[in-house]
Design a protein around this motif. Structure first.
Motif, PDB file in Angstrom:
ATOM      1  N   TYR A  22       0.817  -1.210   0.000  1.00  0.00           N
ATOM      2  CA  TYR A  22       0.000   0.000   0.000  1.00  0.00           C
ATOM      3  C   TYR A  22       0.857   1.269   0.000  1.00  0.00           C
ATOM      4  O   TYR A  22       1.777   1.405   0.806  1.00  0.00           O
ATOM      5  N   LEU A 119      -6.746  -4.452   9.046  1.00  0.00           N
ATOM      6  CA  LEU A 119      -8.145  -4.277   9.394  1.00  0.00           C
ATOM      7  C   LEU A 119      -8.303  -4.195  10.907  1.00  0.00           C
ATOM      8  O   LEU A 119      -7.728  -4.988  11.655  1.00  0.00           O
ATOM      9  N   SER A 122      -5.818   0.589  14.806  1.00  0.00           N
ATOM     10  CA  SER A 122      -6.033   2.014  15.041  1.00  0.00           C
ATOM     11  C   SER A 122      -4.737   2.677  15.485  1.00  0.00           C
ATOM     12  O   SER A 122      -3.814   2.002  15.957  1.00  0.00           O
ATOM     13  N   GLU A 136      -8.757   4.585  12.305  1.00  0.00           N
ATOM     14  CA  GLU A 136      -8.876   3.123  12.327  1.00  0.00           C
ATOM     15  C   GLU A 136      -9.262   2.611  10.944  1.00  0.00           C
ATOM     16  O   GLU A 136     -10.075   3.232  10.236  1.00  0.00           O
ATOM     17  N   VAL A 137      -8.657   1.494  10.556  1.00  0.00           N
ATOM     18  CA  VAL A 137      -9.062   0.818   9.322  1.00  0.00           C
ATOM     19  C   VAL A 137     -10.347   0.049   9.631  1.00  0.00           C
ATOM     20  O   VAL A 137     -10.319  -0.974  10.322  1.00  0.00           O
ATOM     21  N   THR A 138     -11.458   0.552   9.159  1.00  0.00           N
ATOM     22  CA  THR A 138     -12.757  -0.033   9.513  1.00  0.00           C
ATOM     23  C   THR A 138     -13.306  -0.972   8.444  1.00  0.00           C
ATOM     24  O   THR A 138     -14.292  -1.669   8.690  1.00  0.00           O
ATOM     25  N   LEU A 140     -12.045  -3.373   4.663  1.00  0.00           N
ATOM     26  CA  LEU A 140     -11.056  -3.778   3.664  1.00  0.00           C
ATOM     27  C   LEU A 140     -11.798  -4.638   2.646  1.00  0.00           C
ATOM     28  O   LEU A 140     -12.221  -5.755   2.953  1.00  0.00           O
ATOM     29  N   LYS A 153      -8.856   0.118   1.420  1.00  0.00           N
ATOM     30  CA  LYS A 153      -9.064   0.275   2.860  1.00  0.00           C
ATOM     31  C   LYS A 153      -9.924   1.500   3.132  1.00  0.00           C
ATOM     32  O   LYS A 153      -9.734   2.544   2.513  1.00  0.00           O
ATOM     33  N   THR A 154     -10.847   1.372   4.068  1.00  0.00           N
ATOM     34  CA  THR A 154     -11.614   2.509   4.554  1.00  0.00           C
ATOM     35  C   THR A 154     -11.061   2.916   5.910  1.00  0.00           C
ATOM     36  O   THR A 154     -10.982   2.093   6.826  1.00  0.00           O
ATOM     37  N   ILE A 155     -10.649   4.171   6.028  1.00  0.00           N
ATOM     38  CA  ILE A 155     -10.067   4.683   7.269  1.00  0.00           C
ATOM     39  C   ILE A 155     -11.031   5.707   7.858  1.00  0.00           C
ATOM     40  O   ILE A 155     -11.359   6.708   7.214  1.00  0.00           O
ATOM     41  N   THR A 175     -14.441   9.788   5.835  1.00  0.00           N
ATOM     42  CA  THR A 175     -13.511   8.658   5.705  1.00  0.00           C
ATOM     43  C   THR A 175     -12.491   8.931   4.601  1.00  0.00           C
ATOM     44  O   THR A 175     -12.705   9.765   3.718  1.00  0.00           O
TER      45      THR A 175
END
Length: 482
Positions: A22, A119, A122, A136-138, A140, A153-155, A175
């Motif tokens: 990434y 995932l 935080s 936090e990666v909430t 994937l 990834k959603t942060i 996000t």
């Protein structure tokens, strides 16, 4: 020797991390993003419409860290203020060998993004004074964007006060989306992070790889083939102090196209009708001829959306704003540095954003003055591009003055020297120059066969001229001062 070992240690660290794919930012990539504002009190003028851009002017390696310096773009700063001095991505971006990214905001504080976080992992993204922001990666998952499919990834963010008690904040609903192979596809405004007029930016196009919306260039705008056709009308009216109406119709039929180096040369069959209506007295002239139009590079137009393309002094800012993949417009008036903030020039009159269209030329515009007595517009009413047709054709009949037989010729050179050649039977005569706002800016008596006029006192732009002889119209047309 010490520098050699430092460089070696950096290379070893990077090699050890090569399996972690990434990355948030790329130095050799130009992107267009679309901003969405989340402040209900934001004053959104034309500068906040359309795409904004991201590219990095330069990069440096400092103590194993890569430092990216983004190109500045216009951005909203609250109230009616803007900033053209920095990028929305931050003043600079620092990337560690482990791909941890630090964005530097307007106060010089850092926002930390862990690109390699897993995932549910935080970390502290921001901590300053009484505010702490935890990221936090909430999620994937696989996503499709711009025709590409990739792991994303959603942060998400949570904001806490000095006692680490959760506190409601706009960031709770915002996000970041981080693509495995293409970087940030949804970003925040890190320059204003965390408390000043936050926006999210969604990726709409990039040049490496070339997907989605691309920067519209001058040659994209003037891309024609033989058989193409444009029909254009103009109207200009100024009721105060000169009640003069100016109308024109133009039919351009493209006959041939050649290219020499970076210059495109078109041969055009042009028919034009000019009408000047002054206090009920109308003067109309229709001309027809074969002309040559040369399209040279225009680097200022080719700037990315909302980058400064201005030749103004440092205290003024001008830019092009791309609203979609096929159109680009200039902002109507430049911004001026008013010490406390950059703001739009406040002026009376008719100011219009000039719009250019892919393969359809320009500029096209419309505005009416504050006093309801001023109108300036230029409209594309019909075009034919290949087998595609749109609009209503113009009909111009009664060509009264073939271009090649005109007893009066008017030419302007690059030094704003106007040369007017007049047949002896037309002497003496009067030349009037009229701005597109309908205001008479110069009136000169012509008594020679060849007359030279210096127009350096006039601003660059398009002017209409009218030449009268013995009280009758002898010629009219337009000149372009560059």
């Amino acid at each position: 020797m010490k520098q050699f070992y430092l460089l070696l240690s950096c290379l070893v660290l990077i090699m050890n991390l090569s399996a972690q794919p990434y990355k948030a930012v790329y130095s050799k990539r130009t992107c267009l993003y679309l901003a969405k504002h989340h402040d209900p009190n934001a004053y959104l003028a034309e500068y906040e419409q359309g795409y904004t851009s991201l590219r990095f002017d330069s990069t440096k390696v400092i103590n194993c860290d890569s430092v990216f310096f983004p190109h500045p773009v216009i951005q909203y700063n609250g109230g009616q203020c803007y900033s053209p001095e920095w990028s929305w991505i931050g003043k600079k971006v620092i990337v560690r060998p482990d791909e941890t990214v630090f964005f530097i905001n307007c106060d010089g504080d850092t926002i930390r993004l862990k690109a390699q976080a897993g995932l549910k992992e935080s970390w502290t993204a921001y901590q300053q004074n009484l505010t702490t922001v935890i990221a936090e990666v909430t999620a994937l998952d696989q996503r499709v964007f711009l025709g590409l499919k990739d792991s994303v990834k959603t942060i998400s963010f949570k904001v806490y006060d000095a006692t680490m008690k959760p506190t409601p904040h706009m960031l709770d609903t915002l996000t970041i989306l981080l693509s495995k192979h293409y970087g940030i596809i949804q970003s925040l405004n890190f320059y204003n992070f965390p408390n000043r007029f936050l926006s999210t930016y969604s990726l709409e196009g990039m040049d490496n790889p070339q997907v989605g919306v691309q920067n519209l260039t001058w040659k994209d705008v003037w891309d024609f083939q033989p058989g193409d056709e444009l029909h254009i009308t103009t109207e200009n009216y100024a009721g105060i102090p000169s009640p003069i109406r100016l109308f024109s119709k133009t039919i351009d039929k493209y006959l041939a196209r050649t290219q020499i180096a970076d210059t495109i040369i078109y041969t055009i069959d042009r028919t034009e009708s000019f009408c000047i209506d002054s206090v009920g007295e109308k003067t109309t002239q229709i001309t027809h001829g074969i002309i040559t139009d040369k399209i040279y590079p225009n680097l200022q137009f080719d700037f990315l959306s909302k980058e400064n393309n201005s030749s103004y002094p440092k205290n003024e800012f001008n830019c092009m704003i791309q609203s979609d993949s096929n159109s680009k417009q200039s902002n109507a008036v430049p911004l001026v540095n008013l010490q406390s903030c950059w703001n739009e020039i406040m002026a009376d009159g008719c100011f219009a954003a000039k719009n250019y269209q892919r393969g359809l030329g320009g500029p096209y515009f419309y505005c009416d003055g504050f006093d309801a007595f001023s109108i300036a517009r230029r409209d594309l009413v019909y075009y034919k591009k290949g087998s595609t047709e749109w609009g209503n054709k113009l009909i111009i009949t009664g060509v009264t003055t073939p271009v090649q037989e005109n007893p009066i010729s008017v030419n302007i050179n690059e030094n704003k020297q106007l040369t007017v050649k007049v047949a002896p039977e037309q002497l003496p005569c009067i030349l009037e120059l009229i701005s597109l706002a309908g205001t008479a800016v110069q009136k000169s008596k012509l008594g020679n066969i060849v007359n030279e006029l210096n127009l350096q006192n006039l601003s660059t732009g398009i002017y209409l001229y009218r030449i009268t002889s013995s009280g009758r119209n002898a010629a009219c047309g337009k000149v372009v001062l560059k």
